[in-house]
Design a protein around this motif. Structure first.
Motif, mmCIF file in Angstrom:
data_model
loop_
_atom_site.group_PDB
_atom_site.id
_atom_site.type_symbol
_atom_site.label_atom_id
_atom_site.label_comp_id
_atom_site.label_asym_id
_atom_site.label_seq_id
_atom_site.Cartn_x
_atom_site.Cartn_y
_atom_site.Cartn_z
ATOM 1 N N ILE A 68 -38.881 -2.893 39.147
ATOM 2 C CA ILE A 68 -39.490 -4.213 39.301
ATOM 3 C C ILE A 68 -38.502 -5.211 38.707
ATOM 4 O O ILE A 68 -38.290 -5.240 37.505
ATOM 5 C CB ILE A 68 -40.852 -4.288 38.598
ATOM 6 C CG1 ILE A 68 -41.785 -3.220 39.164
ATOM 7 C CG2 ILE A 68 -41.455 -5.677 38.743
ATOM 8 C CD1 ILE A 68 -43.064 -3.030 38.410
ATOM 9 N N ASP A 69 -37.915 -6.016 39.563
ATOM 10 C CA ASP A 69 -36.822 -6.895 39.153
ATOM 11 C C ASP A 69 -37.231 -8.355 39.296
ATOM 12 O O ASP A 69 -37.454 -8.847 40.394
ATOM 13 C CB ASP A 69 -35.600 -6.605 40.025
ATOM 14 C CG ASP A 69 -34.361 -7.339 39.560
ATOM 15 O OD1 ASP A 69 -34.436 -8.091 38.578
ATOM 16 O OD2 ASP A 69 -33.309 -7.143 40.190
ATOM 17 N N ALA B 277 -43.976 1.779 31.670
ATOM 18 C CA ALA B 277 -45.368 1.358 31.533
ATOM 19 C C ALA B 277 -45.934 0.923 32.875
ATOM 20 O O ALA B 277 -45.408 0.027 33.518
ATOM 21 C CB ALA B 277 -45.466 0.211 30.536
ATOM 22 N N ILE B 278 -47.012 1.569 33.284
ATOM 23 C CA ILE B 278 -47.723 1.195 34.504
ATOM 24 C C ILE B 278 -48.698 0.064 34.185
ATOM 25 O O ILE B 278 -48.849 -0.884 34.932
ATOM 26 C CB ILE B 278 -48.496 2.402 35.085
ATOM 27 C CG1 ILE B 278 -47.547 3.532 35.449
ATOM 28 C CG2 ILE B 278 -49.350 1.995 36.263
ATOM 29 C CD1 ILE B 278 -46.664 3.273 36.624
ATOM 30 N N VAL B 279 -49.385 0.194 33.046
ATOM 31 C CA VAL B 279 -50.356 -0.800 32.601
ATOM 32 C C VAL B 279 -50.061 -1.121 31.144
ATOM 33 O O VAL B 279 -49.797 -0.225 30.350
ATOM 34 C CB VAL B 279 -51.804 -0.251 32.721
ATOM 35 C CG1 VAL B 279 -52.810 -1.233 32.154
ATOM 36 C CG2 VAL B 279 -52.149 0.102 34.148
ATOM 37 N N LEU C 93 -37.694 -3.849 34.807
ATOM 38 C CA LEU C 93 -38.621 -2.771 34.510
ATOM 39 C C LEU C 93 -38.377 -1.628 35.486
ATOM 40 O O LEU C 93 -38.351 -1.834 36.699
ATOM 41 C CB LEU C 93 -40.062 -3.293 34.623
ATOM 42 C CG LEU C 93 -41.196 -2.341 34.298
ATOM 43 C CD1 LEU C 93 -41.098 -1.859 32.861
ATOM 44 C CD2 LEU C 93 -42.521 -3.023 34.527
ATOM 45 N N LYS C 94 -38.191 -0.431 34.935
ATOM 46 C CA LYS C 94 -37.955 0.737 35.774
ATOM 47 C C LYS C 94 -38.967 1.808 35.396
ATOM 48 O O LYS C 94 -39.163 2.106 34.226
ATOM 49 C CB LYS C 94 -36.543 1.269 35.556
ATOM 50 C CG LYS C 94 -36.133 2.341 36.527
ATOM 51 C CD LYS C 94 -34.779 2.938 36.217
ATOM 52 C CE LYS C 94 -33.679 1.943 36.401
ATOM 53 N NZ LYS C 94 -32.350 2.538 36.248
ATOM 54 N N MET C 95 -39.613 2.358 36.406
ATOM 55 C CA MET C 95 -40.583 3.421 36.185
ATOM 56 C C MET C 95 -40.155 4.655 36.959
ATOM 57 O O MET C 95 -39.797 4.565 38.128
ATOM 58 C CB MET C 95 -41.971 2.960 36.610
ATOM 59 C CG MET C 95 -42.474 1.799 35.769
ATOM 60 S SD MET C 95 -44.062 1.176 36.258
ATOM 61 C CE MET C 95 -43.641 0.277 37.731
ATOM 62 N N ASP D 95 -38.185 -2.415 44.166
ATOM 63 C CA ASP D 95 -37.136 -1.600 44.770
ATOM 64 C C ASP D 95 -37.560 -0.145 44.662
ATOM 65 O O ASP D 95 -37.616 0.413 43.564
ATOM 66 C CB ASP D 95 -35.805 -1.838 44.056
ATOM 67 C CG ASP D 95 -34.675 -1.018 44.614
ATOM 68 O OD1 ASP D 95 -34.876 -0.273 45.605
ATOM 69 O OD2 ASP D 95 -33.558 -1.097 44.059
ATOM 70 N N CYS D 96 -37.877 0.468 45.792
ATOM 71 C CA CYS D 96 -38.299 1.869 45.835
ATOM 72 C C CYS D 96 -37.263 2.727 46.554
ATOM 73 O O CYS D 96 -37.595 3.778 47.109
ATOM 74 C CB CYS D 96 -39.644 1.987 46.542
ATOM 75 S SG CYS D 96 -40.961 1.049 45.779
ATOM 76 N N SER D 97 -36.031 2.299 46.570
ATOM 77 C CA SER D 97 -34.991 3.001 47.334
ATOM 78 C C SER D 97 -34.597 4.343 46.732
ATOM 79 O O SER D 97 -34.112 5.213 47.440
ATOM 80 C CB SER D 97 -33.753 2.109 47.475
ATOM 81 O OG SER D 97 -33.248 1.760 46.207
#
Length: 183
Positions: free
Chosen positions: A11-12, A150-152, A112-114, A2-4
Motif C-alpha cells: 500500500i503506497d 498490520a491488516i487492522v 506499508l507492505k503485508m 500493488d499486488c504484483s
C-alpha cells in the motif's frame, strides 16, 4: 495497491506524503526518530495561531488522519491529536504537528507492505496507556496481523476512567474483543 508479487500487498501513499511535505509552510529537517515527544497529549495554553496558520493546521491535521487510516498505521495517535485541537490551535500544537511532519519527511519513502502465506497466521496485539488524557482516561491500541504487516490497527481514547493500568488493559482487551471474535 500493488499486488504484483504473489503473497504480498504493498500500500503506497508516498505521493500523498510528499505533497503534504511540499505544501507545509515550514522547512522540515526530517531528523526526528519518533512522530511525537512525551508531551503529545498535554494541552498547553500557548499563544493561539493566527487565522491563516490555523487554517493550514486544520488542513494538515485532516490529511494526516486520512493518511493514517489508509497506509500509515505508525502515526494514528499523533495524527488524531491535532484533530482535537483544530478549533483553537496554539503554538504548542503547531510544534507537535511540525514534529509529526518532520517524522513523515524522514520516512516519506516508506510504504506499508503485508506478506501472507496462509490464513492461519493471524495474531492480535492489544495494549493500553493508563490515564494519559487530560480527563484521566486511558488510551487503547490494537493491531491485527496476518503474516507480516498490520491488516487492522486501532488507536482510541477509552470511554471510561480506569483506576489502574491493569484495569486500563482489561478495558482495552474488552474494547477489541469484538474484532478478535469476528475475525
Amino acid at each position: 495497491l500493488d499486488c504484483s508479487t504473489p503473497g504480498e500487498v504493498k500500500i503506497d501513499m508516498t505521493d500523498c506524503v510528499k505533497s503534504m511535505i511540499e505544501e507545509f509552510p515550514q522547512e522540515l529537517h526530517g531528523k526526528v526518530s519518533t512522530p511525537a515527544n512525551d508531551h503529545l497529549l498535554k494541552v498547553d495554553k500557548g499563544k493561539k495561531l493566527g487565522p491563516m496558520k490555523a487554517e493550514i493546521f486544520h488542513a494538515v491535521a485532516a490529511k494526516a488522519l486520512f493518511l493514517t487510516m489508509r497506509a500509515r498505521p505508525d502515526i494514528p495517535l499523533v495524527a488524531a491529536f491535532p484533530c482535537t485541537r483544530v478549533r483553537e490551535p496554539t503554538t504548542c500544537d503547531w510544534f507537535k504537528l511540525t514534529r509529526m511532519m518532520n517524522f513523515l519527511a524522514k520516512t516519506s519513502g516508506e510504504s506499508l507492505k503485508m506478506l501472507m502465506e496462509s490464513l492461519d497466521e493471524t495474531t492480535f496485539s492489544v495494549d493500553a496507556s493508563c490515564a494519559v488524557h487530560l480527563d484521566g482516561r486511558s488510551h487503547t491500541g490494537m493491531t491485527m496481523c496476518m503474516g507480516k504487516g498490520a491488516i487492522v490497527s486501532l488507536s482510541r481514547k477509552q470511554k471510561l476512567v480506569a483506576r489502574s493500568s491493569t484495569e486500563a488493559k482489561l478495558v482495552a482487551v474488552d474494547d477489541c474483543m469484538t474484532q478478535v471474535i469476528w475475525t
